[in-house]
Design an enzyme around this catalytic site. Structure first.
Site, PDB file in Angstrom:
ATOM      1  N   SER A 712       0.808  -1.234   0.000  1.00  9.48           N
ATOM      2  CA  SER A 712       0.000   0.000   0.000  1.00  9.48           C
ATOM      3  C   SER A 712       0.832   1.271   0.000  1.00  9.48           C
ATOM      4  O   SER A 712       0.279   2.365  -0.104  1.00  9.48           O
ATOM      5  CB  SER A 712      -0.930   0.012   1.217  1.00  9.48           C
ATOM      6  OG  SER A 712      -1.802  -1.098   1.194  1.00  9.48           O
ATOM      7  N   LYS A 755      -9.145   1.921   5.713  1.00 10.33           N
ATOM      8  CA  LYS A 755      -8.234   3.047   5.534  1.00 10.33           C
ATOM      9  C   LYS A 755      -8.982   4.376   5.563  1.00 10.33           C
ATOM     10  O   LYS A 755      -8.487   5.381   6.113  1.00 10.33           O
ATOM     11  CB  LYS A 755      -7.466   2.882   4.226  1.00 10.33           C
ATOM     12  CG  LYS A 755      -6.482   1.712   4.257  1.00 10.33           C
ATOM     13  CD  LYS A 755      -5.844   1.474   2.905  1.00 10.33           C
ATOM     14  CE  LYS A 755      -4.877   0.287   2.965  1.00 10.33           C
ATOM     15  NZ  LYS A 755      -4.274  -0.019   1.654  1.00 10.33           N
TER      16      LYS A 755
END
Length: 822
Positions: A712, A755
């Site tokens: 990520s 997130k």
């Protein structure tokens, strides 16, 4: 009868009649004397024999089957009939040479030779005197050797002779008494023996000893020493016979005891029947009566009847009896077709779910769908749901609410740390302490064939040498197979298709792919600030107030106080720590009430800080830094989403790259990819290419004690490097997630909802993510995105255009570089 190649020696002391061929008389002592020297030849043909030793005066039959031995016997029988008989050292050796024989043997005379119908030749020989081999003369067509006769010593007094004779006969009588296989005629023969020498030879020939031991007796030239050694062997034989007799006596005694117990049990049974007390038969009849009301498959019914019949034939005192009874009781107690009726009132189900849990709309919707289908079609197999999410979001407690909504029994099985396959499938009945697996045990405990069954922490199942429980769960959690689940202990199929299995997991990575494929994954992400405030007001505060013995009037929380608890003391996805903090505040109030102290019943922000102390989480740590090279990234963890900072600095050196902060291999590769991209596109970004050669680069991710890895952080790494090389600042309150390629493409990543929640908690206003992640926002509630500006990008140029400001640091770093060409 002995053979020259026999394995089973039988000592024979009788004689064969010339005409009838029958054994008619014991060899007399007159026949046992030695041959005179003038009657002995100078050379002796040697006959090797196995498994026995020939002693002077003793007559034995020998079946001759070896070619050399047959030739020897036939030639000797035509001549003086005198041969030398010597024992073989190794009875397995088929063709014996002089090296395979003992040195001392016995001169023998062939008394009789018989040719049997099977072609073998049997000879009756009598030992006369001992001899010692001197020299081997020939080995073909049979063995022949020179020898010397061994004379008997007479170093023994008459009194010693009488004492030894008496001891030997006494030991022999004892052997005969203990060994029933010895015929009575042997005792008569023993009583008739008067010669001391013949007695020792006779008993030596018949003693139960190895060939090597008998050879020692033959080789002993001292009559006293020979008698003492013989007596030692006989006493050893007596001890063995006494031990055998003792063992046989004990076995006989045990059998007698069993018969006695059997008769006593039969009498006790009659007495119990007369008194009306419960005995084994009453227990069996009770089980049989209980089975009449059971609704179970025909196969199980037949199996149960067979087990009861087996128990009826079993001895109640036998070790197997209680095991068989426990098994039969389990069969009759299990709920084969006894279950609860589902409550198909969908409005009631929604009311129960909303009452117990705030949010979790996707899970509630799935349960209502299940109920709706069951209402329309009453034979739907139970689905296998897997509630997946971070700790503290209410996965396990949701199972109770579902059971309440459906009107079903609730069963929970903790799988964390389970590493024995038998915990799932059970043990076979043959093992000591065998029991069914936890699945059948919990079904039996619930007394319902269709409970809501919670398989808690299915991702924490481990495996070792005792098997793999995850593989055993494959059958349990397959809707196409679990209708015929077989427990090792139960031995018959049990239908699990009516059970509503709900598994919980914090991580999907550790679950076997085949097991994961059998479950419907329902993602439960973390809660927003607003949701946590509502959960605290509706559930946590009333619950803790009740547990601490307080009433509603005793304490009340201001909304701002709950917000402070969430933001400053419990940065998490779930609400478990929030409940602990609420409990800490209420405990403080309870103490004040118990001590009759003055306190403020209205909990405000200031009181929260006063009770709990300084804030655990500092908001300033989540705001932007005014230095170039510092970028905020978004990460997924098993506990929910989180933000992380990537910091980059330059120092004069030789272009060395340093990575720190416990980075995994994927994040290290992301950093190297980002650096390679910047080197390739340095001109378009306004970076002097000489900086890469003359300045060292250090990339650090804070919280170095925590391992970090994942795909990520690619665009976050690139933005941090571009910022420090160009000395341009990064946009405030901006976070990003995505992976990059060397061509400058931005790749999608997972965990988008977690997130986004982490970004909201940290006060982030803008998020950059891959354009291909736009579809993931469809599953995110709109209120989570409210107030966030999300930029969808497909290339690195788009990322840098959004993230980097044209504004440089107040005191930008000045690069000291050599002139071009130097």
């Amino acid at each position: 009868m002995f053979e020259d190649n026999s394995n089973e020696p039988i000592i024979l002391t009788d004689y064969l009649d010339d005409e009838s061929g029958e054994l008619i008389q014991l060899v007399s002592e007159d026949d046992e004397g030695p041959l005179s020297d003038e009657n002995l030849p100078d050379e002796l043909p040697i006959l090797p024999i196995k498994n026995t030793v020939l002693f002077p005066g003793v007559v034995i039959p020998i079946t001759v089957s070896r070619n050399k031995s047959i030739k020897l016997v036939k030639k000797a029988y035509k001549g003086d009939r005198i041969i030398g008989v010597v024992a073989q050292k190794n009875h397995k050796k088929e063709e014996a040479s002089f090296n395979d024989l003992y040195e001392i043997g016995t001169v023998a005379k062939i008394l009789k030779m018989l040719v049997l119908p099977d072609g073998n030749t049997t000879i009756i020989i009598q030992g006369r005197q001992r001899f010692q081999l001197v020299e081997a003369l020939q080995e073909e067509p049979f063995l022949k050797a020179s020898y010397t006769v061994i004379e008997e010593e007479e170093d023994i007094t008459e009194d010693e002779m009488k004492a030894i004779t008496s001891s030997l006969k006494e030991a022999a009588y004892k052997v005969m008494k203990l060994n029933p296989e010895i015929p009575k005629e042997a005792q008569v023969a023993l009583e008739n023996i008067q010669s001391y020498t013949f007695l020792t030879h006779f008993l030596s020939s018949n003693v139960n000893a190895d060939v090597s031991d008998k050879q020692k007796l033959l080789e002993s030239n001292n009559p006293k020493a020979r008698a003492e050694l013989l007596l030692k062997f006989m006493l050893k034989d007596i001890q063995m016979l006494e031990l055998k007799q003792e063992i046989a006596s004990k076995v006989h005694s045990d059998i007698d005891q069993q018969q006695k117990e059997y008769f006593l049990r039969q009498q006790m049974k009659v007495l119990q029947d007369e008194l009306g007390q419960d005995g084994p038969d009453q227990e069996i009849n009770a089980l049989r009566q209980k089975a009449k009301d059971k609704k179970w498959p025909d196969e199980v019914k037949k199996h149960f009847a067979k087990e009861l019949d087996k128990i009826g034939r079993m001895n109640p005192a036998a070790a197997e009896y209680p095991v068989a009874m426990s098994y039969a009781e389990l069969l009759v107690d299990l709920p084969w077709d006894e279950g609860t009726e589902d409550n198909f009132d969908l409005k009631h189900a929604r009311k129960v779910l909303d009452r117990d849990h705030f949010g979790l709309e996707k899970v509630k919707e799935r349960i209502l769908e299940y109920l709706a289908v069951r209402k329309l079609k009453n034979d739907l197999k139970g689905p296998i749901l897997c509630l997946y999410g971070p700790p503290g979001v209410g996965k396990t407690s949701l199972g109770k609410s579902i059971a309440d909504a459906l009107g079903r029994k609730y069963v929970r099985m903790a799988l964390g740390g389970v590493h024995d396959e038998a915990e799932i499938r059970g043990h076979r009945k043959t093992y000591i302490g065998a029991m069914p697996g936890k699945i059948i045990q919990n079904i039996n405990k619930s007394k319902s064939s269709n409970p809501v069954f919670i398989l808690d922490e299915i991702d924490k199942v481990s495996s070792d040498f005792r098997g793999d429980p995850s593989s055993a769960l494959l059958e349990v959690l397959d809707p196409e197979q679990n209708s015929t689940f077989k427990d090792n202990y139960l031995e018959v199929d049990y239908d699990l298709s009516k059970v509503l299995f709900i598994a919980t997991a914090n991580s999907l990575e550790s679950i076997q792919p085949p097991l994961r494929d059998r479950m419907e994954i329902i993602d439960i992400t973390g809660y927003t600030l607003e949701e946590k405030v509502e959960i605290a007001k509706k559930h946590l505060i009333p619950k803790q107030r009740e547990e601490h013995g307080l009433k509603a009037k005793d304490v009340a929380f201001d909304k701002s106080a709950i917000v402070k608890l969430v933001n400053d003391y419990t940065r998490e996805s779930g609400v478990r720590n929030l409940e602990r903090k609420v409990a800490s505040v209420i405990r403080n109030i309870a103490k004040s009430i118990a001590m009759e102290e003055e306190y403020d019943a209205k909990i405000t922000e200031d009181q929260v800080r006063k009770i709990l102390g300084a804030e655990v989480f500092d908001k300033e740590a989540y705001e932007d830094n005014k230095m170039p090279g510092v970028v905020t990234g978004l990460a997924w963890t098993p506990s929910g989403g989180d933000i992380l900072f990537i910091e980059t600095s330059l120092s004069r050196g030789k272009g060395k790259l340093t990575l720190s902060g416990q980075l995994g291999d994927v994040m290290k590769e992301s950093a190297m990819t980002a650096l390679s991209y910047l080197k390739t596109h340095a001109d378009s970004l306004g970076i002097d290419y000489r900086v890469f050669e003359h300045y060292d680069l250090h990339v650090h991710v804070p919280a170095g004690a925590i391992p970090k890895d994942g795909p990520s952080a690619g665009i976050t790494m690139l933005t941090s490097l571009a910022s420090v090389y160009t000395q341009r600042l990064v946009k405030k309150k901006l976070a990003m997630t995505g992976e990059i390629t060397l061509r400058g493409k931005v790749l999608p990543v997972g965990g988008i909802k977690e997130k986004i929640l982490a970004a909201r908690r940290a006060g982030i206003k803008e998020i950059i993510m891959c354009e291909r992640n736009k579809k993931d926002l469809e599953e995110v509630n709109e209120k989570y995105i409210k107030g966030l500006e999300i930029h969808f990008v497909s290339t690195v140029e788009d990322v840098l255009e959004i993230a980097l400001l044209n504004q440089k640091a107040k005191e930008p770093m000045e690069f000291i570089l050599p002139e071009s060409g130097k």
